[in-house]
Design a protein around this motif. Structure first.
Motif, PDB file in Angstrom:
ATOM      1  N   ALA A 112     -60.285  37.609  24.433  1.00  0.00           N
ATOM      2  CA  ALA A 112     -61.512  39.439  23.619  1.00  0.00           C
ATOM      3  C   ALA A 112     -61.610  39.458  24.763  1.00  0.00           C
ATOM      4  N   VAL A 113     -60.858  40.025  26.431  1.00  0.00           N
ATOM      5  CA  VAL A 113     -60.628  41.177  26.238  1.00  0.00           C
ATOM      6  C   VAL A 113     -59.981  42.532  26.387  1.00  0.00           C
ATOM      7  N   PRO A 114     -60.181  43.769  25.995  1.00  0.00           N
ATOM      8  CA  PRO A 114     -59.497  44.720  25.682  1.00  0.00           C
ATOM      9  C   PRO A 114     -58.428  44.991  26.431  1.00  0.00           C
ATOM     10  N   LYS A 115     -57.477  45.496  25.866  1.00  0.00           N
ATOM     11  CA  LYS A 115     -56.223  45.671  26.799  1.00  0.00           C
ATOM     12  C   LYS A 115     -56.374  46.658  27.698  1.00  0.00           C
ATOM     13  N   TRP A 116     -57.039  47.952  27.123  1.00  0.00           N
ATOM     14  CA  TRP A 116     -57.321  48.442  27.909  1.00  0.00           C
ATOM     15  C   TRP A 116     -57.391  47.840  29.854  1.00  0.00           C
ATOM     16  N   GLU A 117     -58.580  46.608  29.445  1.00  0.00           N
ATOM     17  CA  GLU A 117     -59.616  45.996  30.499  1.00  0.00           C
ATOM     18  C   GLU A 117     -58.253  44.827  30.913  1.00  0.00           C
ATOM     19  N   ARG A 118     -57.112  44.480  30.424  1.00  0.00           N
ATOM     20  CA  ARG A 118     -56.589  43.469  31.382  1.00  0.00           C
ATOM     21  C   ARG A 118     -55.369  44.039  32.162  1.00  0.00           C
ATOM     22  N   LYS A 119     -55.161  43.151  33.231  1.00  0.00           N
ATOM     23  CA  LYS A 119     -54.607  43.460  34.852  1.00  0.00           C
ATOM     24  C   LYS A 119     -54.199  42.756  35.522  1.00  0.00           C
ATOM     25  N   GLU A 120     -53.281  42.251  35.727  1.00  0.00           N
ATOM     26  CA  GLU A 120     -52.824  40.855  36.907  1.00  0.00           C
ATOM     27  C   GLU A 120     -53.762  41.367  38.079  1.00  0.00           C
ATOM     28  N   LYS A 121     -54.254  39.936  38.792  1.00  0.00           N
ATOM     29  CA  LYS A 121     -54.911  39.792  39.829  1.00  0.00           C
ATOM     30  C   LYS A 121     -53.813  39.948  41.235  1.00  0.00           C
ATOM     31  N   TYR A 122     -53.214  39.852  40.623  1.00  0.00           N
ATOM     32  CA  TYR A 122     -52.293  39.388  42.141  1.00  0.00           C
ATOM     33  C   TYR A 122     -50.885  39.571  42.227  1.00  0.00           C
ATOM     34  N   LEU A 123     -50.342  39.088  43.289  1.00  0.00           N
ATOM     35  CA  LEU A 123     -48.652  40.258  43.030  1.00  0.00           C
ATOM     36  C   LEU A 123     -47.777  38.853  43.365  1.00  0.00           C
ATOM     37  N   SER A 124     -46.512  38.897  43.248  1.00  0.00           N
ATOM     38  CA  SER A 124     -45.708  38.208  43.792  1.00  0.00           C
ATOM     39  C   SER A 124     -45.245  38.096  44.919  1.00  0.00           C
ATOM     40  N   VAL A 125     -44.308  36.925  45.409  1.00  0.00           N
ATOM     41  CA  VAL A 125     -44.025  36.611  46.765  1.00  0.00           C
ATOM     42  C   VAL A 125     -43.370  38.436  47.028  1.00  0.00           C
ATOM     43  N   GLN A 126     -41.670  38.815  46.071  1.00  0.00           N
ATOM     44  CA  GLN A 126     -41.424  39.922  46.235  1.00  0.00           C
ATOM     45  C   GLN A 126     -42.189  41.236  45.939  1.00  0.00           C
ATOM     46  N   GLN A 127     -43.466  41.654  45.567  1.00  0.00           N
ATOM     47  CA  GLN A 127     -43.365  42.519  45.418  1.00  0.00           C
ATOM     48  C   GLN A 127     -44.955  42.647  46.406  1.00  0.00           C
ATOM     49  N   ALA A 128     -45.436  41.672  47.025  1.00  0.00           N
ATOM     50  CA  ALA A 128     -46.008  42.140  48.154  1.00  0.00           C
ATOM     51  C   ALA A 128     -44.662  42.715  49.539  1.00  0.00           C
ATOM     52  N   ARG A 129     -43.988  42.090  49.511  1.00  0.00           N
ATOM     53  CA  ARG A 129     -42.822  42.962  50.066  1.00  0.00           C
ATOM     54  C   ARG A 129     -42.840  44.081  50.163  1.00  0.00           C
ATOM     55  N   GLN A 130     -42.784  44.437  48.799  1.00  0.00           N
ATOM     56  CA  GLN A 130     -42.469  45.893  48.710  1.00  0.00           C
ATOM     57  C   GLN A 130     -43.470  46.173  49.321  1.00  0.00           C
TER      58      GLN A 130
END
Length: 300
Positions: A112-130
């Motif tokens: 029910a969350v509109p698509k424009w409100e959805r987002k990831e709340k965390y990073l993968s290990v690779q993204q954190a290193r980036q």
């Protein structure tokens, strides 16, 4: 700051709220009343609040719904209702109790969350290193922003706690522990990964005032102590440029998720300074790569 809001913040603090909580409450309320004053001609005096009616509140909330996430709207309601109750009972600034007009909302399910409100709340290990790779980080103040990201990713510290630190708070104590005032007002040791200090040293080399340990740990481009807004603005730009989840709070989610997976929920709770595992569970996420790896390592 509106004088009426200032009085309420002082009352809120006297009731046991921390300096950080009182300041955040005042910041949100001032923002709300600036909008109400600009668009609805609401007048906020030192001892009075005029022009605010149930109809105005309803329309204001509906306008928020068209441009703000539900979590933001609920945050506004949670700040506004106690103030309105105080304004009616204590300050006698309103002719009636308006605190029951607006209520928080909860969506029935994630779809029910509109698509424009959805987002990831965390990073993968690779993204954190980036994000910690200064050569890939866009924009200016790279060394400062990398140090901020590292401190949150490697200690789980909240932004409000981070902004309150001085250079001495980090460098004068035992390496690997930062003694600071946490949410709720208690003073505790925050454990931080040793590698953070190398990144901090690189940033402090750019600071001509680094020898003064009473100075704020992180400064804005104009030399002012950083706050929630300036930290969010600085990190979000870089995160969006890299295609990552934005905002400093996603770094805290990432820290808690990784600590929980490697050390258990109890350790994650204590590192996060949470009062219960129920709260910690809200921060525990699994990246799609982790889910795929989990099912593909089954022994049958």
């Amino acid at each position: 700051m509106y004088r009426l809001v200032e009085r309420y913040a002082a009352s809120y603090k006297a009731g046991g709220a921390s300096d950080v909580s009182a300041a955040h409450c005042a910041e949100v309320l001032n923002r709300i009343f600036q909008q109400l004053e600009r668009h609805y001609s609401v007048q906020v005096g030192e001892n009075s609040l005029s022009g605010l009616t149930p109809a105005v509140l309803d329309d204001y909330y509906n306008q928020l719904a068209s441009r703000c996430k539900m979590t933001t709207r609920n945050n506004y309601v949670c700040m506004l209702n106690p103030f309105l109750r105080w304004a009616w009972k204590v300050a006698r600034a309103t002719p009636e109790d308006l605190s029951g007009v607006l209520t928080t909302h909860k969506l029935p399910n994630e779809k029910a969350v509109p698509k424009w409100e959805r987002k990831e709340k965390y990073l993968s290990v690779q993204q954190a290193r980036q994000l910690l790779d200064v050569n890939k980080m866009p924009g200016r103040n790279k060394l400062r922003d990398r140090a901020i990201c590292a401190l949150i990713l490697e200690s789980g510290m909240r932004v409000s706690e981070l902004c309150a630190l001085t250079i001495g708070d980090v460098l004068d104590g035992e390496r690997g522990k930062i003694y600071c005032r946490r949410k709720g007002g208690c003073w505790e040791d925050v454990y931080v990964k040793d590698s953070f200090y190398d990144l901090l040293d690189e940033y402090l080399k750019t600071r001509p005032d680094a020898a003064d340990h009473s100075r704020p740990l992180f400064l804005s481009t104009h030399g002012h102590p950083m706050n929630r807004r300036t930290v969010y603005s600085a990190l979000s730009f870089k995160q969006k440029q890299l295609g990552l989840a934005s905002g400093p709070h996603c770094l805290r989610h990432t820290f808690i998720s990784e600590v929980e997976k490697r050390n258990g929920a109890g350790v994650a709770r204590d590192c996060a300074n949470h009062s219960s595992l129920r709260i910690t569970n809200r921060y525990d996420h699994s990246h799609p790569e982790q889910l795929s790896r989990a099912v593909n390592t089954l022994p049958w």
